[in-house]
Each structure stands twice: as structure tokens, then as C-alpha cells.
Design a protein around this motif. Structure first.
Motif, short mmCIF file in Angstrom:
data_model
loop_
_atom_site.label_atom_id
_atom_site.label_comp_id
_atom_site.label_asym_id
_atom_site.label_seq_id
_atom_site.Cartn_x
_atom_site.Cartn_y
_atom_site.Cartn_z
N PHE A 94 30.13 29.84 12.31
CA PHE A 94 29.58 28.81 11.42
C PHE A 94 28.06 28.99 11.30
N GLU A 95 27.41 29.17 12.44
CA GLU A 95 25.96 29.40 12.46
C GLU A 95 25.60 30.67 11.68
N ALA A 96 26.39 31.73 11.86
CA ALA A 96 26.11 32.99 11.19
C ALA A 96 26.28 32.87 9.67
N MET A 97 27.28 32.10 9.23
CA MET A 97 27.48 31.93 7.78
C MET A 97 26.31 31.16 7.15
N ILE A 98 25.80 30.17 7.86
CA ILE A 98 24.62 29.44 7.37
C ILE A 98 23.44 30.39 7.27
N ALA A 99 23.26 31.23 8.30
CA ALA A 99 22.16 32.21 8.28
C ALA A 99 22.33 33.22 7.16
N CYS A 100 23.57 33.64 6.91
CA CYS A 100 23.83 34.60 5.82
C CYS A 100 23.52 33.99 4.47
N PHE A 101 23.84 32.70 4.31
CA PHE A 101 23.48 32.05 3.04
C PHE A 101 21.97 31.98 2.89
N ASP A 102 21.27 31.60 3.96
CA ASP A 102 19.81 31.52 3.90
C ASP A 102 19.19 32.87 3.54
N ALA A 103 19.80 33.95 4.05
CA ALA A 103 19.24 35.29 3.83
C ALA A 103 19.56 35.84 2.44
N THR A 104 20.76 35.50 1.92
CA THR A 104 21.24 36.13 0.68
C THR A 104 21.28 35.19 -0.52
N HIS A 105 21.39 33.88 -0.27
CA HIS A 105 21.64 32.88 -1.31
C HIS A 105 22.91 33.17 -2.09
N ASP A 106 23.83 33.88 -1.45
CA ASP A 106 25.15 34.18 -2.02
C ASP A 106 26.04 32.96 -1.75
N LEU A 107 26.57 32.36 -2.82
CA LEU A 107 27.35 31.12 -2.68
C LEU A 107 28.63 31.31 -1.86
N SER A 108 29.10 32.55 -1.74
CA SER A 108 30.31 32.77 -0.95
C SER A 108 30.12 32.34 0.50
N PHE A 109 28.87 32.39 0.98
CA PHE A 109 28.61 31.99 2.36
C PHE A 109 28.64 30.46 2.51
N GLU A 164 24.54 20.78 6.03
CA GLU A 164 24.15 19.79 5.03
C GLU A 164 23.00 20.30 4.16
N ARG A 165 22.08 21.01 4.79
CA ARG A 165 20.91 21.54 4.07
C ARG A 165 21.33 22.56 3.00
N ILE A 166 22.30 23.41 3.32
CA ILE A 166 22.66 24.47 2.35
C ILE A 166 23.71 24.03 1.34
N THR A 167 24.43 22.92 1.61
CA THR A 167 25.52 22.51 0.71
C THR A 167 25.31 21.14 0.08
N GLY A 168 24.49 20.30 0.71
CA GLY A 168 24.36 18.92 0.24
C GLY A 168 25.48 18.02 0.74
N CYS A 169 26.41 18.59 1.52
CA CYS A 169 27.52 17.80 2.04
C CYS A 169 27.01 16.90 3.17
#
Length: 289
Positions: A94-109, A164-169
Motif C-alpha cells: 500500500f505504501e509502495a503504491m502511494i509512492a509510485c503514484f507520487d513518482a509517476t502521477h499514473d492513475l493506475s497506482f 487520502e492525499r492522492i485520492t481525495g477519499c
């Protein structure tokens, strides 16, 4: 890491450990270990967007999806699979997927992180007792008696804030419940103990360093959300961390674990704790400074 640990035996994935000379020590494909490889790759990718590093991220994700995904949700413990299933590898993925989104801004993460959030709500977190279990059967049913590690309750508070920061959930409710539960497992020093049960009783009175850093991060996450008094609690947690664990005769060293009388149980300085200390300090600098 890529030269020595990735598929040195011709099989996909990263081996669990290497010898000092760089040979294979343990060929296990450990899911927890792969979560940290993914976290490392995301961190490196965020520096200069290297296409080769992004390819390594995608290859690791493909390995996880094809070799380690469980039909019951989440991922197996490793290859070969083992029991019991633990929440810990899922938490760090879960932590790694958040980091991957922060690094790539790829919505799949975002979607991948959402899968772990769904697993947390459906299986890992008990809404009745408001605690997170550690060990599970293949289908994520709890193994009694439920083991609770308060450090992980605190760590999830910080991770849910990141989600919450990356999804708004919104994650305020489970964050508040987890933190309140974690605080039940403190000894006379104010530090979190290593293990309790689902009723809030202490099972192991020893206390490691890393739960204290995670408690500081949990309060920092709550401070970032605007919770009254959370910043002061975060600073108090950092003071406890400094006083009990970081005041070591070796400059920059730390005590890793104490017994209930406050005697050090570990003569060495385990490197695994460094991740927790550095992360807490980094978060404090960003939010509390």
C-alpha cells in the motif's frame, strides 16, 4: 540491488537476501521484500524520471500480478507461499503504491492503492474492536487469539493520510479510531509496547524503537489534517523517541528494544530501524517545522 538481487538464479523476482560477497543467501521471493524494492524504485524514479527505472517498476508489478496475487485478495506471503498470511506485506505494498503514484502521477497506482484500502476495510481492520489484526488464514479470516501490534496501528494512520492525499477519499474516521486504539498500548514511559490483544491488554511488555517513530508519524498525519493538539502530541512523541532510543553512546546510533524495566535487549544497532527514524524525522521537518 538490480545487478545482484534481481533474478540471479534465472527465475523472476528479487531474492530475499545476499551473502556479503553478493551471492544468493536465501532465494525466497518475499512479498514484503518486494514492497520495499518497489518503494526504492519509486523513490529513485522521482529524482530524474529515468525510463529504465520505470521499466523496472512495471516489471516488478507484472511479477507481483502474475506470480504472487492471491484469489482471496491481496498478495501471497512469497514464493513459495507460506502461512499464516500477514497484514504487514499488504501494508508496505500500500505504501509502495502511494509512492509510485507520487513518482509517476499514473492513475493506475491510485487504483492499486485503492485495492489495498478495500482490503484494509473488508478484512484487516476490525470495526468492532477498532484494531488491526496481524495474522490471517488464506481467506483473510482472523487467527485467534488476535495479535495486535500498536506500531502498525500508528503506521496505518500515516498511510491512510497518504491515501487520502492522492485520492481525495476521506479516511479521517479510521485514522482517528486506529490512533485511539494504539494509545491504549502504552507503558509507564508513554512508549508503545510491542504486542497486545484485541481487548487492549498488553501481551509483550518489551518496546522496540520503530513503534515510537510510527506514533510520531501518526500524530504528524493528524496535525496535517488540522486536528487540534496533534502537532503538540507529535512533538511529545519525538521527544520520547529521542530520550529513550536515540540518546546512544554511538553518535547517530540507537537502542532498538527495551524490556519492561527499561533494560536494553539488543546489543547491536539494527539497520531496519533506520527507515523508521529517517521517515519520522523527514515527516516532522515537512509538517512541524
Amino acid at each position: 540491488l538490480l545487478a545482484k538481487a534481481k533474478a540471479p538464479d534465472g527465475r523472476p523476482g528479487f531474492v530475499f537476501s545476499l551473502t556479503p560477497e553478493g551471492g544468493v543467501h536465501d532465494p525466497l521471493r518475499d512479498t514484503y521484500g518486494h514492497a520495499f524494492v518497489l518503494l526504492a524504485l519509486a523513490t529513485v524514479y522521482s529524482l530524474d524520471r529515468d525510463a529504465q527505472v520505470r521499466a523496472e517498476i512495471d516489471a516488478l508489478l507484472s511479477f507481483l500480478d502474475s506470480q504472487l496475487r492471491s484469489p482471496h485478495g491481496g498478495f501471497q506471503e512469497g514464493l513459495p507461499p507460506s502461512m499464516p498470511r500477514r497484514q504487514n506485506p499488504q501494508m508496505h505494498l500500500f505504501e509502495a503504491m502511494i509512492a509510485c503514484f507520487d513518482a509517476t502521477h499514473d492513475l493506475s497506482f491510485q487504483n492499486r492503492a485503492g485495492d489495498f484500502f478495500a482490503l484494509f476495510l473488508a478484512n484487516l481492520y476490525d470495526k468492532q474492536t477498532r484494531v488491526l489484526g496481524e495474522y490471517f488464514e488464506e481467506d483473510w479470516s482472523r487467527i485467534p487469539p488476535v495479535s495486535v501490534e500498536p506500531g502498525h496501528l500508528a503506521e496505518w494512520v500515516w498511510l491512510l493520510k497518504g491515501f487520502e492525499r492522492i485520492t481525495g477519499c476521506p479516511t479521517g474516521r479510521p485514522r482517528g479510531e486506529l490512533l485511539a486504539s494504539a494509545l491504549r498500548y502504552r507503558d509507564a514511559t508513554g512508549c508503545l509496547i510491542d504486542e497486545g490483544d484485541a481487548e487492549g491488554n498488553i501481551r509483550r511488555h518489551s518496546r522496540r524503537l520503530w513503534p515510537q517513530s510510527e506514533l510520531a508519524k501518526a500524530w504528524i498525519a493528524q496535525a496535517e489534517s488540522g486536528e487540534a493538539g496533534a502537532a503538540d502530541e507529535a512533538r511529545a512523541a519525538l521527544v520520547l523517541l529521542e530520550r529513550h532510543y536515540l540518546s546512544h553512546p554511538v553518535a547517530g546510533g540507537w537502542y532498538d528494544q527495551f524490556d519492561r524495566e527499561g533494560r536494553s535487549l539488543v546489543a547491536t544497532i539494527p539497520a531496519s530501524s533506520f527507515y523508521h527514524v529517517l521517515c519520522a524525522v523527514t515527516e516532522a521537518e515537512q509538517v512541524l517545522a
